[in-house]
Design an enzyme around this catalytic site. Structure first.
Site, mmCIF file in Angstrom:
data_model
loop_
_atom_site.group_PDB
_atom_site.id
_atom_site.type_symbol
_atom_site.label_atom_id
_atom_site.label_comp_id
_atom_site.label_asym_id
_atom_site.label_seq_id
_atom_site.Cartn_x
_atom_site.Cartn_y
_atom_site.Cartn_z
ATOM 1 N N ALA A 71 42.512 38.313 28.459
ATOM 2 C CA ALA A 71 41.824 39.186 27.505
ATOM 3 C C ALA A 71 41.848 40.620 28.010
ATOM 4 O O ALA A 71 41.998 40.873 29.212
ATOM 5 C CB ALA A 71 40.381 38.719 27.298
ATOM 6 N N ASP A 72 41.708 41.539 27.085
ATOM 7 C CA ASP A 72 41.599 42.959 27.411
ATOM 8 C C ASP A 72 40.689 43.602 26.377
ATOM 9 O O ASP A 72 40.712 43.219 25.206
ATOM 10 C CB ASP A 72 42.974 43.630 27.397
ATOM 11 C CG ASP A 72 42.914 45.062 27.884
ATOM 12 O OD1 ASP A 72 42.352 45.287 28.984
ATOM 13 O OD2 ASP A 72 43.407 45.966 27.179
ATOM 14 N N THR A 73 39.885 44.564 26.808
ATOM 15 C CA THR A 73 38.921 45.216 25.922
ATOM 16 C C THR A 73 39.008 46.724 26.076
ATOM 17 O O THR A 73 39.111 47.225 27.197
ATOM 18 C CB THR A 73 37.483 44.738 26.251
ATOM 19 O OG1 THR A 73 37.430 43.311 26.103
ATOM 20 C CG2 THR A 73 36.449 45.376 25.338
#
Length: 193
Positions: free
Chosen positions: A70-72
């Site tokens: 994941a990346d935010t």
């Protein structure tokens, strides 16, 4: 036999979120160079690409697994707001966010090995910060909490006191949209429930 579930992440928040729902998983640091702010690419493309890089890197070593990455990013006025470089930068970021709306985008990638079947998705949430004072900003930054977080705040900690309201998935803002992750895992025959 069920495949091992691996979280390709260094994020304590993602590790906590996945752990809180009670599934067995292994954490593996992906050690990839994440793409940051780019005038040529949208936040959606950037978070999806970074999440995908993480699962692909970990897949090099784990050949019988379900790998989650994941990346935010935080976006204000079309600009990606990354992690603060130092306390001064954190203060600058929080002043920009004050009394305004911004968006939080999280990209999620799930890969099944050895098949290398991959699914990706992006979740967007909207956050309204309250009209906090300069003194509140300084006290918050002094806690050290904002220093490793995109947008210089953590909604799951003291940073919650800076937020007026949210629209969308709370867990997306923390960094791992669990409902969307579960729907991706369902397509591989797995469930977080």
């Amino acid at each position: 036999m069920r495949k091992e579930i691996i979280l390709a992440s260094n994020s304590p928040r993602r590790i906590y979120l996945l752990g809180q729902i009670g599934i067995d998983f292994k954490v593996v640091s992906p050690n990839v160079e994440e793409e940051g702010n780019s005038e040529r690419r949208s936040p959606v493309d950037i978070v999806k690409s970074n999440a995908l890089k993480k699962v692909q890197k970990v897949a090099e070593e784990y050949r019988n697994a379900i790998i989650i990455g994941a990346d935010t990013v935080v976006v204000l006025d079309g600009e990606i707001i990354g992690k603060p470089k130092d306390e001064r930068d954190a203060i600058r970021i929080l002043k920009r966010l004050r009394d305004r709306y911004h968006f939080v985008f999280s990209g999620v990638a799930v890969m099944e090995t050895p098949e290398e079947k991959v699914l990706t998705s992006v979740v967007r949430s909207k956050v309204k910060m309250r009209d906090y004072s300069d003194e509140e900003i300084e006290r918050y930054v002094a806690t050290g909490e904002p220093m490793d977080k995109a947008g210089a705040y953590g909604i799951q900690g003291k940073g919650a006191l800076l937020v007026e309201k949210i629209e969308g998935d709370y867990y997306n803002i923390v960094g791992l949209p669990l409902v969307r992750l579960n729907s991706l895992l369902n397509r591989f025959g797995y469930s977080l429930l």
